[in-house]
Design an enzyme around this catalytic site. Structure first.
Site, mmCIF file in Angstrom:
data_model
loop_
_atom_site.group_PDB
_atom_site.id
_atom_site.type_symbol
_atom_site.label_atom_id
_atom_site.label_comp_id
_atom_site.label_asym_id
_atom_site.label_seq_id
_atom_site.Cartn_x
_atom_site.Cartn_y
_atom_site.Cartn_z
ATOM 1 N N HIS A 1 81.379 36.342 39.634
ATOM 2 C CA HIS A 1 80.204 36.340 40.181
ATOM 3 C C HIS A 1 80.006 37.651 41.159
ATOM 4 C CE1 HIS A 1 76.724 33.814 42.100
ATOM 5 N NE2 HIS A 1 76.468 34.924 41.982
ATOM 6 N N ARG B 1 74.651 45.742 40.152
ATOM 7 C CA ARG B 1 73.325 46.488 40.710
ATOM 8 C C ARG B 1 73.098 47.362 39.860
ATOM 9 N NH1 ARG B 1 72.143 42.487 43.640
ATOM 10 N NH2 ARG B 1 72.706 42.509 45.830
ATOM 11 N N ASN C 1 70.817 40.026 37.367
ATOM 12 C CA ASN C 1 69.487 40.010 38.267
ATOM 13 C C ASN C 1 69.364 41.833 38.741
ATOM 14 O OD1 ASN C 1 71.709 40.167 40.004
ATOM 15 N ND2 ASN C 1 70.426 39.010 41.544
ATOM 16 N N ASP D 1 70.909 33.999 37.732
ATOM 17 C CA ASP D 1 71.341 34.293 39.211
ATOM 18 C C ASP D 1 70.560 34.894 40.160
ATOM 19 O OD1 ASP D 1 73.290 33.544 41.457
ATOM 20 O OD2 ASP D 1 73.812 35.413 40.924
ATOM 21 N N HIS E 1 72.488 28.910 39.617
ATOM 22 C CA HIS E 1 72.185 29.176 41.060
ATOM 23 C C HIS E 1 71.395 27.969 41.375
ATOM 24 C CE1 HIS E 1 70.568 31.973 44.407
ATOM 25 N NE2 HIS E 1 69.663 30.831 44.405
ATOM 26 N N ASP F 1 80.692 36.399 44.843
ATOM 27 C CA ASP F 1 79.019 36.395 44.817
ATOM 28 C C ASP F 1 79.012 37.826 45.532
ATOM 29 O OD1 ASP F 1 76.422 36.235 44.873
ATOM 30 O OD2 ASP F 1 76.214 34.877 45.910
ATOM 31 N N HIS G 1 74.066 45.641 49.626
ATOM 32 C CA HIS G 1 72.903 46.016 49.917
ATOM 33 C C HIS G 1 73.149 47.309 50.635
ATOM 34 C CE1 HIS G 1 70.520 42.889 48.393
ATOM 35 N NE2 HIS G 1 71.267 41.946 48.950
HETATM 36 ZN ZN LIG Z 1 73.173 33.078 43.449
#
Ligand SMILES: [Zn+2]
Length: 430
Positions: free
Chosen positions: A64, A68, A98, A155, A182, A306, A310
């Site tokens: 997970h 990016r 994502n 996710d 998710h 996870d 950022h």
């Molecule tokens: Zn998630």
């Protein structure tokens, strides 16, 4: 290809329940033999690595990770994620789709896989369940699988349309590829930024009720039961989620589950600023205790990070405006050792199951997750008792960790992928 003998390591092989001081001989990127003394196969010239005092596990697999790339390289890219993984003792990662654009096309998956092939750790890709992760129509799952996707997931968001998830689980069963969910009902999350609790009220911020997760966990399990599709529940944070997963498994429903270091280490009472803001949010003490119990008793199969980097400029916008997510590649192993193994909650073998053997099995990586001859020489060497403080510098492009300054015990001493060292303490190689 280099030949190498790793001597005197405490070898921990979850696949064979083996825990013994042995020598490991590596040739052509694979494990050639494992035994006491000097292997008969080790003729000719080879390197020696003295691993006295170290634990040796099959390479950690983090299923997970938000790499990016493409689109959000200010936070991370494939290369920086690979370096951070290597430094964290992780030899394989599963990238989440994502991105911008989302990984929902075979062409993008192939392009990313080609780029990843040159990097020091194995980067595998998951693909979106729905086109554009928009939740309206299924992506071309069969073609995505053919392009190398090891899993399907939206996710960052849940597949909230139950009809679509039913279809996805049916197809995933045929394709023998897990759907990673998710589990979050966005209408219950609403504007919430942390767990709905006294701490949220004191901070004056809107809360996320536990039902936002548990309602979707229950729905997902019902649909997995109805379809027989391979469901994997991501980042569980609630006591009820653990109980529901255990009950479903007792009824023969095909489900695996994961949690992350922040959920077994912190609670909502620890939330001080947006460095502690992630989805799902940190919950209460009883939740943390249930997750730890689930890790120990087998209800939860996987520890994953996870890892959600950022840029600092985004993460310092305050609790309301900052994005959700914390980094984790470089702290996952240290937190698991400190909070679980050294506290006597789980054994070393169980740690290797949770962080290597089980993710390998779920993702269908047959040559990984164990140390038998013939397996890939992806290895994590651990210095188990060294004490240190986390950060503030990281190999990741981002440093949004709630653990900066925290004292941990145990970390990766060296990381090997396909028979080559890609990390030795304080040094990224290759
Ligand atoms: Zn998630």
């Amino acid at each position: 290809m280099p030949r190498l003998l790793i001597q005197n390591a405490l070898v921990i092989d979850p696949a064979r329940k083996l825990e013994k001081k042995l020598n490991l001989f590596i040739e052509d990127g694979r494990i050639k033999s494992l035994g006491p003394g000097f292997p008969g196969t080790a003729r000719g010239s080879f390197e020696l690595f003295d691993a006295s005092g170290l634990w040796l596990m099959p390479g950690l697999i983090d299923m997970h990770v938000h790499t990016r790339e493409p689109g959000m390289e200010r936070a991370e890219n494939l290369a920086s994620a690979a370096r951070a993984a290597a430094a964290g003792g992780i030899t394989s990662i599963l990238a989440m789709p994502n991105t911008e654009p989302p990984a929902d096309s075979p062409a993008l998956l192939r392009r990313l896989s080609e780029k990843a092939a040159a990097l020091p750790v194995n980067i595998y890709f998951s693909a979106a369940v729905t086109r554009g992760r928009a939740g309206r129509e299924l992506a071309g799952l069969k073609a995505l699988k053919a392009a190398g996707a090891l899993a399907f997931t939206d996710d960052g968001a849940c597949v909230e349309n139950s009809k679509l998830l039913t279809k996805a689980l049916r197809l995933a069963k045929k394709l023998k590829t897990p759907v990673l969910e998710h589990a979050e009902a966005s209408h219950l999350t609403g504007p919430g930024v942390m767990h709905e609790c006294a701490r949220a009220r004191r901070l004056g911020v809107p809360g996320i009720p536990r039902e936002a997760e548990t309602y979707m966990v229950l729905r997902d399990l019902l649909l997995a039961g109805a379809t027989g599709g391979p469901l994997h529940l991501q980042h569980l944070s609630c006591l009820e989620s653990v109980e529901l997963a255990a009950a479903a498994r007792r009824r023969g429903i095909r489900v695996t589950a994961e949690t992350c270091p922040h959920y077994f280490t912190l609670t909502c009472e620890d939330v001080r600023n947006a460095a502690f803001k992630m989805k799902p949010p940190l919950r209460e003490r009883d939740d943390r205790a249930a997750l730890i119990k689930g890790l120990a008793d087998g209800t939860i199969d996987v520890i994953a990070s996870d890892h959600a980097p950022h840029p600092a400029a985004e993460k310092t916008k305050g609790m309301i405006k900052a994005p959700f997510g914390v980094t984790g590649l470089e702290t996952m192993l240290g937190l698991a050792l400190t909070e679980l193994v050294h506290k006597g909650v789980i054994s070393r073998l169980r740690l290797a199951e949770l962080m290597s053997a089980n993710p390998a099995r779920i993702l269908g990586l047959k040559k990984k997750g164990g140390l038998a001859p013939g397996m890939d020489a992806d290895l994590t060497l651990i210095e188990p008792f060294v004490e240190y403080r986390v950060g503030p510098r990281f190999y990741s492009r981002s440093a949004n960790s709630p653990f900066i300054g925290r004292r941990l015990k145990g970390r990766a001493a060296a990381t090997m992928v396909a028979g080559r060292f890609v990390f030795r303490r304080s040094q990224i190689l290759r």
